[in-house]
Structure formats: C-alpha cells, structure tokens
Design a protein around this motif. Structure first.
Motif, PDB file in Angstrom:
ATOM      1  N   LYS A   1      23.863   0.386 -16.299  1.00 47.60           N
ATOM      2  CA  LYS A   1      23.548   0.330 -17.561  1.00 47.60           C
ATOM      3  C   LYS A   1      23.160  -0.370 -18.309  1.00 47.60           C
ATOM      4  O   LYS A   1      21.897   0.139 -18.916  1.00 47.60           O
ATOM      5  N   ALA A   2      23.928  -1.880 -17.872  1.00 43.89           N
ATOM      6  CA  ALA A   2      23.676  -3.044 -18.647  1.00 43.89           C
ATOM      7  C   ALA A   2      22.385  -3.708 -18.557  1.00 43.89           C
ATOM      8  O   ALA A   2      22.079  -3.949 -19.439  1.00 43.89           O
ATOM      9  N   PHE A   3      22.038  -2.979 -17.517  1.00 45.22           N
ATOM     10  CA  PHE A   3      20.689  -3.415 -17.222  1.00 45.22           C
ATOM     11  C   PHE A   3      19.156  -2.968 -17.391  1.00 45.22           C
ATOM     12  O   PHE A   3      18.387  -4.148 -18.069  1.00 45.22           O
ATOM     13  N   MET A   4      19.225  -1.376 -17.989  1.00 53.54           N
ATOM     14  CA  MET A   4      18.682  -0.690 -18.587  1.00 53.54           C
ATOM     15  C   MET A   4      18.916  -1.622 -20.298  1.00 53.54           C
ATOM     16  O   MET A   4      17.376  -1.552 -20.634  1.00 53.54           O
ATOM     17  N   SER A   5      19.749  -1.444 -20.779  1.00 54.24           N
ATOM     18  CA  SER A   5      20.268  -2.306 -22.196  1.00 54.24           C
ATOM     19  C   SER A   5      19.292  -3.362 -22.502  1.00 54.24           C
ATOM     20  O   SER A   5      18.336  -3.932 -22.567  1.00 54.24           O
ATOM     21  N   LYS A   6      18.988  -4.590 -21.004  1.00 53.33           N
ATOM     22  CA  LYS A   6      18.663  -5.454 -21.420  1.00 53.33           C
ATOM     23  C   LYS A   6      17.229  -5.380 -20.917  1.00 53.33           C
ATOM     24  O   LYS A   6      16.515  -6.357 -21.915  1.00 53.33           O
ATOM     25  N   LEU A   7      16.685  -4.822 -20.668  1.00 55.00           N
ATOM     26  CA  LEU A   7      14.676  -4.447 -19.883  1.00 55.00           C
ATOM     27  C   LEU A   7      14.512  -3.628 -21.412  1.00 55.00           C
ATOM     28  O   LEU A   7      13.821  -3.809 -22.229  1.00 55.00           O
ATOM     29  N   LYS A   8      15.147  -3.243 -22.705  1.00 57.19           N
ATOM     30  CA  LYS A   8      14.919  -2.523 -23.265  1.00 57.19           C
ATOM     31  C   LYS A   8      14.937  -3.360 -24.759  1.00 57.19           C
ATOM     32  O   LYS A   8      13.668  -3.721 -26.111  1.00 57.19           O
ATOM     33  N   ASP A   9      16.318  -3.636 -24.780  1.00 50.43           N
ATOM     34  CA  ASP A   9      16.406  -4.505 -26.122  1.00 50.43           C
ATOM     35  C   ASP A   9      15.417  -6.125 -25.913  1.00 50.43           C
ATOM     36  O   ASP A   9      15.690  -6.806 -26.666  1.00 50.43           O
ATOM     37  N   ASP A  10      15.016  -6.990 -24.420  1.00 48.23           N
ATOM     38  CA  ASP A  10      14.203  -7.775 -24.575  1.00 48.23           C
ATOM     39  C   ASP A  10      12.960  -7.379 -24.562  1.00 48.23           C
ATOM     40  O   ASP A  10      12.160  -8.467 -23.672  1.00 48.23           O
TER      41      ASP A  10
END
Length: 443
Positions: free
Chosen positions: A368-377
């Motif tokens: 989940k955190a990995f997905m958020s990082k890909l989205k945010d950046d």
C-alpha cells in the motif's frame, strides 16, 4: 566532541577519583601518559591513568553496557578501526553460509524457525554472562540505512576482535552518542567462544557446531553464537528483519531491490535472485537492500560507494512466466505495480515483495505504501517477463532491455489470456490478471 587534557606523571598523582568522575560526566577524557609524552588514543567519556595499566576507563560506556546485561570485567574498546582491531588480534575469518536462523516476532507464513520468548530470554542471559566473563570486549556503534532520516542505530557487543572486524564493515557510520539518543536502537550480542552446545543446553535443539543466529524483533536484539558472524548473508537477513519495522515506522520503505544507474537516471529493480546474480556488475548495491524515503534512495548496508541517490525515474518488476500469459514488457498503473510487487510471481511460485527472507512487517501494508509513493511522485512502472518461453532474458540483456524500454512507448499491461481470473486460496494466488489490483490494495 570530547575534550582532552594532557596530565603529566606528577599531576596524575594529584587527580582525585571525584574529579575524574566529574570529568566523565561532562564527556571529558583525561589522558595520563608516560614522561615521554607519547600520545595515547582514548575514546569519549574515557578516563585513563596510564602507569603500566588502566585504572579506570569508559565510565559512561560501562554503565550503558550494564544496562544491556554486560558487566565489563576488565576493558571495553569502543569503535576501534580495522588496524586497531588487527593489533588486538583480529583476523579475517573464513566465510560460512546457511547457518540456522531462529526469529521471534516475525510475520508468520514461512521463513526461519521460531524461538519462544522463554528460550530467547534464557539464551540472552547465558550470552551476556559469557561476554561479562571475558577480559576484553569490543563495542561498535553504527547504523543500518544510509539516510539519517530513517536509519536504525546499532550497537555491536563482541567477545572477539575478529567478529567485530567482520560485522562493523556492514554498518554505516553514525555520530558519537547516536545509539544512546535513539529511541529504539538494535543490540547485537556476539559470543564466539561460548560453548558449542549452548543451543541444546537451553532446549533449542540446535546441533550446528559452527553456531547459530537468534533474533527477537520485539526486543530489538540479535544473538550470534560461535562462528555465526562469518555467515554474512544470514546475519544481514536477521539485521534486516530487526530494522525493517523501525525504518517503516520512520517513513522509509525497506525493499528487496537494487538500482540500475545509467547516467542521470536511476531505475529501481525487483527481480529474482538469479537475475541479479547474472548482472551484478551493473547494479548497486551488491546486496538486495534498498530504502525508498521521502526524497531519495538509500541502502540498508554499507556498500563502499555512494550512499544516497535521487528518487528513481522508473520501477521495473521482473516476473517469470513461461506460459506466455504475461507479455514481455508492459507498463503498469501504480495499483497494478503494487499488486505485482505484492505477488512476486515467479513461474507458479510467489515471493511477496520479492523478499525471500524474514518478514517483520505486513507485506500488504508495505505494498500500500509502495503504491502511494508511486502515485505521489509520479514514478512510472513496468512489468518485465524474464522467462517468456523461448526468449529468456538474463544478465546484461536484462539491463539493456530496461534501458531501451525507458525510451520507447510501452503499451499498458494486458494479460494475453483474457480468461484468467484471480484465484485466492490458502496456498495459491493467481496474480496474472490484476484488473482488481487497486480494489485489493485499497486503504
């Protein structure tokens, strides 16, 4: 920084113990040496009366060690460098592999054997008593993680300089007093000369003559018995398991990945171990251990080179599918990337988050955190099939494909078998179709 005072032989006799303890409390090192005024290396918070022997030393360090169950019998040496350790008798030990790893507090579902709380407590007591019986012990402070933003401070306590020579090279340097000021440092106890039957004597049943490794994630403690310090791979696996929860809590994403650096571009790679082995000369670090944090990339363990990189321009996830369902190369959405990251599909087998080691955090939360990082950046992601039937890709070919993909217009992921479904049972998950990946990873 410590302050040093040169005290002559006559002045030494006039220094009272109360003055010395006061100096220690203020992080002052008093150096008393021979009339020749030859220099004597001392450490912060250390008091030496050098008249043929050491009368008192490292008052603050001794108290800290006592808090960890180790009572200094004679001398404790802090942060000696390689040449100093060799002067104390350190040699380069023969490398070992495959020693037993027992872990308490890891996420269930595979990995090493468990050790119960009573067994670990009994083992820790035996080990601290053993180290306390050794005249000279060696202490080294370092860190896991090259970025101070989310690293984990580590204190190594060893009965042997050779073990310290080997283990200290794994860790990054850390400022003086950093361990004592950290909220949750790790402590590593190294008992090389403890009885080979220690495992059996406390009921662990380990009959490995070369030693074993035991970790308690809840206590942030690691024990290396016998020659276990020579098994660098298993030692790093244990240290990673202990450090991952702390790194994750501090905002970093600990990942079993490596970097491909091409010019100004940094590519984050997830791949099977055999793929990494075949192109290791093109990748950093030598061990699969990367930390993705707010504005860059760092490494878990000492690499001997650059310690920090900028955020990756793209992420590549290497899957292995000989059935032809997964296309050779395809572009992924953040949700799809997180899904394939979580599955780690390799020809019918699943390696969650590409980590074959010990899990100390929930892989789903990491995904989940990995997905958020890909989205945010806005980091682009690609899925690459390294075992596409006759077109197997390994080594330098894999690196070339990664580089060429970045300059091409790659179509979005579309499984060739449109009838494939997600099947979830106790022992099986089919990740080929990821139409519902975002739903499965939703917050």
């Amino acid at each position: 920084m410590s302050q040093c005072f040169n005290v002559s032989m006559s002045q030494r006799l006039n220094a009272s113990m109360s003055q010395c303890l006061s100096a220690s409390a203020h992080n002052i090192s008093i150096i008393c040496h021979r009339l020749t005024d030859s220099p004597l290396l001392v450490l912060p918070t250390t008091i030496f009366f050098f008249a043929g022997r050491v009368i008192d030393y490292s008052y603050g360090l001794n108290l800290a060690l006592a808090g960890k169950g180790v009572i200094v019998k004679d001398q404790a040496f802090l942060n000696l460098n390689s040449s100093q350790l060799q002067h104390k008798g350190a040699t380069i030990a023969e490398s070992l592999s495959g020693l037993p790893l027992l872990v308490r507090g890891h996420v269930p579902g595979g990995g090493p054997s468990e050790i119960s709380k009573p067994h670990f407590t009994k083992l820790l007591k035996q080990v601290t008593n053993h180290i306390s019986s050794i005249s000279n012990i060696f202490v080294h402070d370092g860190a896991i993680g090259s970025s101070p933003k989310c690293d984990v401070k580590v204190r190594l306590i060893s009965d042997n300089p050779s073990a310290m020579l080997s283990l200290s090279h794994m860790l990054w340097e850390t400022p003086t007093r950093a361990v004592s000021q950290d909220s949750c440092p790790l402590t590593v106890y190294v008992a090389t000369s403890i009885s080979p039957g220690i495992g059996e004597s406390i009921g662990l049943g380990s009959k490995e003559n070369d030693g074993f490794i035991a970790a308690d994630i809840e206590r942030s403690s690691l024990i290396l018995c016998g020659k276990a310090f020579s098994d660098s791979n298993t030692t790093k696996e244990a240290l990673a398991a202990l450090s991952w929860p702390v790194i994750f809590a501090r905002g970093g994403l600990p990942l079993s990945a490596r970097l491909l650096v091409s010019g100004d571009s940094v590519v984050l790679l997830f791949a099977p171990k055999r793929t990494f082995k075949s192109c290791r000369d093109l990748l950093v670090p030598s061990d699969a251990g990367v930390i993705l944090y707010s504005n860059g990339l760092g490494f878990l363990f000492q690499t001997g080179g650059s310690n920090l990189f900028k955020l990756p321009a793209s992420v590549f996830l290497a899957s292995s599918d000989s059935s032809g369902v997964i296309p050779s190369v395809s572009k992924l959405s953040p949700g799809q990337a997180a899904y394939h990251f979580l599955a780690g599909y390799q020809n019918g087998k699943f390696i969650p988050a590409y980590n074959k080691g010990t899990w100390s955090i929930d892989p789903l939360e990491l995904a989940k955190a990995f997905m958020s990082k890909l989205k945010d950046d806005q980091i682009s992601s690609y899925l690459f099939n390294v075992n596409g039937g006759e077109n197997n890709v390994n080594g330098k070919d894999f690196a070339k494909v990664v580089q060429s993909t970045l300059s091409e217009n790659i179509p979005p992921f579309q499984a060739k078998n449109t009838h494939s479904k997600i099947i979830s049972t106790k022992n099986h998950l089919n990740p080929i179709s990821c139409d519902h990946s975002i739903e499965l990873l939703k917050f």
